[in-house]
Design an enzyme around this catalytic site. Structure first.
Site, PDB file in Angstrom:
ATOM      1  N   GLU A  98       0.840  -1.209   0.000  1.00 11.44           N
ATOM      2  CA  GLU A  98       0.000   0.000   0.000  1.00 11.44           C
ATOM      3  C   GLU A  98       0.865   1.245   0.000  1.00 11.44           C
ATOM      4  OE1 GLU A  98      -2.656   1.583  -0.171  1.00 11.44           O
ATOM      5  OE2 GLU A  98      -4.390   0.561   0.675  1.00 11.44           O
ATOM      6  N   ASP A  99       0.309   2.349  -0.457  1.00  8.28           N
ATOM      7  CA  ASP A  99       1.025   3.615  -0.374  1.00  8.28           C
ATOM      8  C   ASP A  99       0.961   4.208   1.032  1.00  8.28           C
ATOM      9  OD1 ASP A  99      -1.705   4.123  -0.581  1.00  8.28           O
ATOM     10  OD2 ASP A  99      -1.528   5.657  -2.131  1.00  8.28           O
ATOM     11  N   ASP A 102      -4.136   5.367   6.534  1.00 11.08           N
ATOM     12  CA  ASP A 102      -4.578   6.527   7.311  1.00 11.08           C
ATOM     13  C   ASP A 102      -5.583   6.051   8.365  1.00 11.08           C
ATOM     14  OD1 ASP A 102      -5.167   9.055   8.177  1.00 11.08           O
ATOM     15  OD2 ASP A 102      -6.190   9.703   6.367  1.00 11.08           O
ATOM     16  N   PHE A 151      -1.747  16.300   4.393  1.00 12.46           N
ATOM     17  CA  PHE A 151      -1.992  15.626   3.119  1.00 12.46           C
ATOM     18  C   PHE A 151      -0.707  15.573   2.299  1.00 12.46           C
ATOM     19  CE2 PHE A 151      -3.769  14.448  -0.921  1.00 12.46           C
ATOM     20  CZ  PHE A 151      -4.676  13.487  -0.516  1.00 12.46           C
ATOM     21  N   ARG A 164       1.535  11.980  -8.747  1.00  6.62           N
ATOM     22  CA  ARG A 164       2.019  10.611  -8.481  1.00  6.62           C
ATOM     23  C   ARG A 164       3.453  10.405  -8.958  1.00  6.62           C
ATOM     24  NH1 ARG A 164      -2.447   7.426  -7.033  1.00  6.62           N
ATOM     25  NH2 ARG A 164      -4.394   7.888  -8.100  1.00  6.62           N
TER      26      ARG A 164
HETATM   27  P1  IMP Z   1      -7.643   5.009   4.765  1.00 10.40           P
HETATM   28  O1  IMP Z   1      -8.787   4.160   4.311  1.00 10.40           O
HETATM   29  O2  IMP Z   1      -8.110   6.221   5.557  1.00 10.40           O
HETATM   30  O3  IMP Z   1      -6.585   4.249   5.526  1.00 10.40           O
HETATM   31  O4  IMP Z   1      -7.005   5.654   3.488  1.00 10.40           O
HETATM   32  C1  IMP Z   1      -6.166   4.952   2.682  1.00 10.40           C
HETATM   33  C2  IMP Z   1      -6.091   5.507   1.279  1.00 10.40           C
HETATM   34  O5  IMP Z   1      -6.406   6.891   1.222  1.00 10.40           O
HETATM   35  C3  IMP Z   1      -4.680   5.391   0.774  1.00 10.40           C
HETATM   36  O6  IMP Z   1      -4.454   4.175   0.117  1.00 10.40           O
HETATM   37  C4  IMP Z   1      -4.551   6.603  -0.129  1.00 10.40           C
HETATM   38  O7  IMP Z   1      -4.973   6.262  -1.434  1.00 10.40           O
HETATM   39  C5  IMP Z   1      -5.490   7.618   0.447  1.00 10.40           C
HETATM   40  N1  IMP Z   1      -4.787   8.610   1.320  1.00 10.40           N
HETATM   41  C6  IMP Z   1      -4.827   8.733   2.661  1.00 10.40           C
HETATM   42  N2  IMP Z   1      -4.073   9.755   3.108  1.00 10.40           N
HETATM   43  C7  IMP Z   1      -3.503  10.303   2.007  1.00 10.40           C
HETATM   44  C8  IMP Z   1      -2.580  11.404   1.785  1.00 10.40           C
HETATM   45  O8  IMP Z   1      -2.101  12.096   2.701  1.00 10.40           O
HETATM   46  N3  IMP Z   1      -2.241  11.644   0.500  1.00 10.40           N
HETATM   47  C9  IMP Z   1      -2.720  10.902  -0.557  1.00 10.40           C
HETATM   48  N4  IMP Z   1      -3.564   9.874  -0.401  1.00 10.40           N
HETATM   49  C10 IMP Z   1      -3.971   9.576   0.858  1.00 10.40           C
HETATM   50 MG    MG Z   2      -4.257   3.819  -1.888  1.00  8.74          MG
END
Ligand code: IMP
Ligand code: MG
Length: 178
Positions: A98-99, A102, A151, A164
């Protein structure tokens, strides 16, 4: 530095050095296993590409695309599968790449889905983690860097599909998304 950024958080060298360490660790942990590395598109693609080049044991790769955000900067908790895996994952040792994690909602949904397909094991490797916003109790086994609750974009991470391609992780200026 790109004009839309407030600052660079993790530069190219720092990224590559950490990815080398992660690759070594994963190679050691998965020796003798049936490793299948699964990239979560699109954010994970640059990380995945550099990571597998630092893993020196046999592995297979597959790709999955999910969408959790639309064009906003906060998780909706609603995950949509846009592209599923190509092949069966039965009896495989999965490593999800995963990238960023959050809230953990995206990952938790994805893991529940994959666990129902007769796999042998599942672990997660995320380039970034924002520790402050955890909602779900998913465990990230390999973490590149912990980042503050700002962010971030670059090295696979986007805002509205842009940035990206930047070779580093930076913090987006607030007036770009507010
Ligand atoms: P989660 O479901 O809140 O854990 O969010 C995960 C997904 O949200 C990641 O795989 C990213 O694609 C996107 N995401 C969350 N925070 C960021 C950020 O700071 N920058 C860019 N994408 C984010
Ligand atoms: Mg993602």
């Amino acid at each position: 530095m790109h004009n839309d950024l407030k600052k660079i958080l993790i530069d190219k060298d720092k990224l590559q050095n950490r990815i080398m360490e992660l690759g070594k660790e994963i190679s050691k942990d998965y020796k003798g296993k049936d490793l299948l590395v699964i990239c979560v598109l699109k954010g994970g693609v640059l990380f995945m590409s550099d990571l597998v080049q630092n893993i020196d044991i046999p592995l297979e790769m597959d790709f999955m695309a999910v969408s959790s955000y639309g064009n906003s900067t906060h998780s909706s908790g609603v995950v949509r599968i846009i592209k599923d895996l190509d092949a069966s994952i039965e009896n495989k040792d999965l490593l999800i790449v995963e990238d960023i994690v959050d809230s953990g909602l995206t990952l938790s949904y994805l893991m529940d889905l994959l666990k129902s397909r007769g796999i042998k094991s599942i672990k997660v490797c995320s380039l970034l983690e924002k520790p402050e916003n955890k909602v779900s109790n998913v465990n990230v086994d390999y973490i590149g860097f912990q980042v503050p609750d700002e962010f971030v974009v670059g090295y696979g991470l986007d805002y509205a599909q842009k940035y990206r391609n930047l070779p580093y992780i930076g913090v987006l200026k607030e007036d770009i998304y507010k």
